[in-house]
Design a protein around this motif. Structure first.
Motif, mmCIF file in Angstrom:
data_model
loop_
_atom_site.group_PDB
_atom_site.id
_atom_site.type_symbol
_atom_site.label_atom_id
_atom_site.label_comp_id
_atom_site.label_asym_id
_atom_site.label_seq_id
_atom_site.Cartn_x
_atom_site.Cartn_y
_atom_site.Cartn_z
ATOM 1 N N ARG A 1 0.820 -1.214 0.000
ATOM 2 C CA ARG A 1 0.000 0.000 0.000
ATOM 3 C C ARG A 1 0.854 1.263 0.000
ATOM 4 N N ALA A 2 2.087 1.134 0.537
ATOM 5 C CA ALA A 2 3.006 2.276 0.529
ATOM 6 C C ALA A 2 3.760 2.386 -0.787
ATOM 7 N N GLY A 3 3.520 1.444 -1.709
ATOM 8 C CA GLY A 3 4.193 1.468 -3.005
ATOM 9 C C GLY A 3 5.627 1.002 -2.957
ATOM 10 N N LYS A 4 5.946 0.147 -1.970
ATOM 11 C CA LYS A 4 7.314 -0.336 -1.809
ATOM 12 C C LYS A 4 7.391 -1.829 -2.119
ATOM 13 N N PRO A 5 8.084 -2.199 -3.203
ATOM 14 C CA PRO A 5 8.235 -3.625 -3.522
ATOM 15 C C PRO A 5 8.964 -4.374 -2.415
ATOM 16 N N VAL A 6 8.532 -5.594 -2.142
ATOM 17 C CA VAL A 6 9.215 -6.483 -1.207
ATOM 18 C C VAL A 6 9.816 -7.621 -2.021
ATOM 19 N N VAL A 7 11.141 -7.677 -2.069
ATOM 20 C CA VAL A 7 11.856 -8.680 -2.863
ATOM 21 C C VAL A 7 12.403 -9.730 -1.903
ATOM 22 N N VAL A 8 12.015 -10.994 -2.105
ATOM 23 C CA VAL A 8 12.362 -12.057 -1.157
ATOM 24 C C VAL A 8 13.274 -13.093 -1.812
ATOM 25 N N PHE A 9 14.402 -13.348 -1.138
ATOM 26 C CA PHE A 9 15.267 -14.465 -1.531
ATOM 27 C C PHE A 9 15.068 -15.548 -0.488
ATOM 28 N N LYS A 10 14.430 -16.642 -0.882
ATOM 29 C CA LYS A 10 14.090 -17.722 0.047
ATOM 30 C C LYS A 10 15.146 -18.809 -0.036
#
Length: 267
Positions: free
Chosen positions: A234-243
């Motif tokens: 909602r804040a327009g911030k991508p969350v990039v996850v390395f699992k």
């Protein structure tokens, strides 16, 4: 300011178990705070007392001239809970416990971790088994990572939260070598208290962070993480996850640590 805001940008820091020898791991946090321009108060704590350059070293936590906003605890797993309890009595909002030897190793370690959480009372914990955190936005380094021996790091708009301390140091040095600016870097370690989702939620509201990068072994509280990720969206911030930890061996290690922590309620 909320507790994570204080943790990332304290006006005063106690370094419990500090050494005047910068070659030792226990000597690094005070050295790094000064080296990278920390403008707040630094309170080294060591039973020997004396002076650390221009700083007074206090013999115990009770002797500190004021309550520190954050403490870095450099003591081993057998003693860290005593320091954390004393900090809680002083009213310190948050403590960073670097020691390993907790839930990541065996049942005895898990018992020590429960003891640590009980000793903390209202004091919030980062760790244990963490390398600490780095706030490049405000030039505040609360860590013993050898990567901080470098002279300077470019500040930028990428926030990093990692469940691995080693990866945090590697990202810090490699990003600097490539001119990539980072805002905040946090190693959550065993997540006995504060966890991945807490920091994602905070970074979602951090004006200095535009992208949130995560190094994830496992997620303790799915609904809490989902809510934090949704706030970032909602804040327009991508969350990039390395699992990581998808192999059988990696999954077993992750399960041992996170299952041991799961029984400790989020505070």
């Amino acid at each position: 300011m909320d507790v994570i805001g204080r943790l990332l940008a304290p006006h005063s820091v106690a370094v419990v178990g500090a050494s005047a020898d910068p070659v030792k791991t226990s000597g690094r946090p005070v050295l790094y705070l000064q080296k990278h321009g920390y403008a707040g108060k630094i309170f080294p704590v060591n039973p020997r007392g004396g002076r650390f350059g221009d700083l007074t070293c206090y013999q115990d936590i009770a002797s500190l001239p004021e309550t520190p906003e954050v403490a870095i605890v450099l003591l081993g797993a057998e003693h860290a809970h005593h320091a954390v309890h004393e900090l809680a009595l002083r009213g310190t909002p948050a403590a960073i416990v670097l020691a390993s030897g907790y839930a990541e190793i065996d049942e005895d370690g898990a018992a020590r971790q429960r003891q640590l959480v009980e000793a903390a009372g209202p004091t919030r914990l980062l760790g244990p088994n963490t390398i600490g955190l780095v706030n490049l936005t405000d030039r505040i380094v609360l860590s013993a990572s050898g990567a901080l021996a470098m002279d300077r790091f470019p500040a930028g708009r990428i926030g990093v939260v990692s469940q691995s301390g080693g990866i945090l140091g590697a990202l810090l040095s490699r990003a600097a070598a490539r001119g990539i600016g980072l805002s905040k870097l946090v190693s959550t370690g065993n997540e006995a208290d504060l966890d991945l989702a807490d920091f994602v939620d905070h970074l979602a509201g951090d004006d200095a962070t535009q992208v949130i990068a995560l190094y994830v072994e496992g997620i303790r509280h799915a609904s809490k993480f989902r809510a934090a990720a949704d706030r970032a969206r909602r804040a327009g911030k991508p969350v990039v996850v390395f699992k990581v930890g998808r192999s059988e061996a990696g999954a077993d290690r992750k399960s041992t640590r996170l299952n041991s922590s799961h029984s400790q309620q989020s505070r």
